[in-house]
Design a protein around this motif. Sequence first.
Motif, PDB file in Angstrom:
ATOM      1  N   ARG A 150       0.843  -1.209   0.000  1.00 12.33           N
ATOM      2  CA  ARG A 150       0.000   0.000   0.000  1.00 12.33           C
ATOM      3  C   ARG A 150       0.876   1.257   0.000  1.00 12.33           C
ATOM      4  NH1 ARG A 150      -3.656   0.459   4.684  1.00 12.33           N
ATOM      5  NH2 ARG A 150      -4.599   2.124   3.443  1.00 12.33           N
ATOM      6  N   ALA A 154       1.251   3.945  -3.048  1.00 15.26           N
ATOM      7  CA  ALA A 154       0.997   5.361  -2.769  1.00 15.26           C
ATOM      8  C   ALA A 154       2.082   6.235  -3.380  1.00 15.26           C
ATOM      9  CB  ALA A 154       0.905   5.585  -1.264  1.00 15.26           C
ATOM     10  N   SER A 157       1.240   7.200  -6.666  1.00 11.86           N
ATOM     11  CA  SER A 157      -0.025   7.941  -6.671  1.00 11.86           C
ATOM     12  C   SER A 157      -1.222   7.030  -6.879  1.00 11.86           C
ATOM     13  CB  SER A 157       0.000   9.042  -7.753  1.00 11.86           C
ATOM     14  OG  SER A 157       1.054   9.943  -7.520  1.00 11.86           O
ATOM     15  N   PRO A 159      -3.946   5.194  -4.807  1.00  9.79           N
ATOM     16  CA  PRO A 159      -4.528   5.024  -3.469  1.00  9.79           C
ATOM     17  C   PRO A 159      -5.142   3.636  -3.319  1.00  9.79           C
ATOM     18  CG  PRO A 159      -6.013   6.286  -4.868  1.00  9.79           C
ATOM     19  CD  PRO A 159      -4.786   6.014  -5.701  1.00  9.79           C
TER      20      PRO A 159
END
Length: 456
Positions: A150, A154, A157, A159
């Motif tokens: 995760r 991120a 970019s 999510p």
Amino acid sequence: MGRVDEIVTQIAGQIASGQFLAGQKLPSVRIGAAQYGVSKNTMAEAYDRLVARGMLLSRQGSGYYVTGHLPVAPPPPRPDVTEASGIVSLLREQLEQHYETRPGDGRPPASWTEGSKLRRFMARGRSAAADVQYGYGSSWGLAALRGWLRLSMAERSIPVEADGVMLTSGINHGFDLIIRHMLEPGDTVFVDSPGYYPLFAKLRLAKVTMVPIRRLMDGPDLEDLAAKLAIWRPKMFFTQSQGHNPTGGGLSPAVAFGLMKLADAHDFRIVEDDAFADLHPTSLPRLAALGQQRRVLYVGSFSKTLSASLRCGYVAGTPEIIRGLVDLKMITTVATSAHVERLVIDLIDSGQYLKHLRRLRVRMEEGTKTTIRAFAELGIELAAPKVPGFYLWAPLPEGTDERAFCRAAAEANIFVAPAAEFRPDRDHSSAPGMRVNVAYGADPRFQAFLRQQLQR
């Protein structure tokens, strides 16, 4: 065929033809070895194989007896299985490795990890020292690795919610789960052409209709995509964003935005393959980063960057879809290997993974430059990708017979990956070419073979 196989085949034939009858005792191992001119160990192994087939019965202290049972012929393979397995002939060679020179290989050589601490770290089995869990583990996969993913996504970019990512046994496992869960026989999907051939085999096995979308160096050809959308209503588009296999191309921002716009207008999902994500800059365009997580399933892997034997990958998407995929994974494979996942997170936490990636990037850059230079000396211009990867796409002179080219390469003990294998219809009549692994592209034996072929 080895001697054991020859003996087994001969005795099985004698039993099938009635030369040895049910209940009849066969010659002892010693006598049989003398008859066939082999050692007693070889003869005993042949008898044991016939016992395993159910054709002989071993009685301790007495010998081997004919059971009278003949092996049941296996049912003929289903046509769709035969067709699908034919597509993955390249994959079969990569697993079994008959050829010495391997420009068509999909993996970098083992030597690319030699000299680094990665191999020594893995050999120590550091994760084995951790607390061993003897249960199945979660079908979601190891929580620590999912958490790191995760954070990693991120940085690109992308999510991802806590329950929006699951672990798989590599990208192919992720594809398999998505196809089973979200597609039905007769559905239509779009695929890159040239594109990832194991995916084509899976879709064909699922009886899904594939429509090829021309792949360019900056991504799918949007004009071709728009033309096909006027005819077809795809449920999904399977595409690879960066380090494209087999062309080596990437995805430009303009193409990425254009593709997402068409996906919105025609309401189809995108399965984004980003197998080499950890080797490429986080700033490169990803479809899953364009605020459209509900439309994109993002698939990645550690198997390409670490080892093909470490079957570890992931799928990210909306929690609703991921929960369905986790349930399917639980039904089909229960869980993935927590031991493999723990080894991967140990490599990451120790810093060895980052060091390995840095070394691998240097290797890719050097391999790309030397391969392009070697082909240029032969008069073949290769399109240089903006970001080096494992592959380059090499066009062959117009009129080249790809089948004949492959046969000649095989005779020279060279493994090549012809263009037709990367097209959904395996069309050998289109523009001839091949995928070239940058680790082997400048190999002198391969270059000598190409020079000889081009002079014909």
